[in-house]
Scaffold this motif. Sequence first.
Motif, short mmCIF file in Angstrom:
data_model
loop_
_atom_site.label_atom_id
_atom_site.label_comp_id
_atom_site.label_asym_id
_atom_site.label_seq_id
_atom_site.Cartn_x
_atom_site.Cartn_y
_atom_site.Cartn_z
N PHE A 100 0.85 -1.17 0.00
CA PHE A 100 0.00 0.00 0.00
C PHE A 100 0.89 1.23 0.00
N GLU A 101 0.52 2.18 -0.80
CA GLU A 101 1.24 3.44 -0.87
C GLU A 101 1.12 4.13 0.49
N ILE A 102 2.20 4.81 0.91
CA ILE A 102 2.15 5.54 2.18
C ILE A 102 1.18 6.71 2.00
N ALA A 103 0.20 6.71 2.86
CA ALA A 103 -0.88 7.69 2.74
C ALA A 103 -0.41 9.10 3.10
N ASP A 104 -0.90 10.08 2.36
CA ASP A 104 -0.70 11.47 2.70
C ASP A 104 -1.87 11.85 3.61
N VAL A 105 -1.68 11.59 4.89
CA VAL A 105 -2.76 11.72 5.87
C VAL A 105 -3.29 13.15 5.91
N LYS A 106 -2.39 14.11 5.85
CA LYS A 106 -2.82 15.51 5.91
C LYS A 106 -3.72 15.86 4.73
N SER A 107 -3.35 15.41 3.55
CA SER A 107 -4.14 15.66 2.35
C SER A 107 -5.51 14.99 2.45
N ILE A 108 -5.52 13.76 2.91
CA ILE A 108 -6.79 13.05 3.06
C ILE A 108 -7.71 13.79 4.02
N ARG A 109 -7.14 14.21 5.15
CA ARG A 109 -7.94 14.91 6.17
C ARG A 109 -8.43 16.26 5.65
N HIS A 110 -7.56 16.98 4.95
CA HIS A 110 -7.96 18.29 4.40
C HIS A 110 -9.07 18.13 3.36
N ASN A 111 -8.98 17.10 2.53
CA ASN A 111 -10.03 16.86 1.54
C ASN A 111 -11.38 16.57 2.21
#
Length: 94
Positions: free
Chosen positions: A30-41
Amino acid sequence: MSIFNDLKSSLEEAVEIHQGDKAAARVTRFEIADVKSIRHNLQVSQADFAKALGTSVDTIKSWESRRRTPTGLAVKVLATIKENPNFYKALSAH
């Protein structure tokens, strides 16, 4: 075949793969998630995101600053949320 023999065979195969004597039949990454981007979206706070994921705000902050990376089930959940934001809504409703 008994469960013991199944387990023994699986462990022997795992050792062969680890030692490089045999190739793994399947590898899932699994690709390392961009947690900040996911949360901001999702337009949610770190506190709300942490609550929905069942973790602490400090963990979310660590993931977002990339001091730590999500592992295990968290990686799968984040990938699911990224692909289907409605999944987050279902999580946060509980």
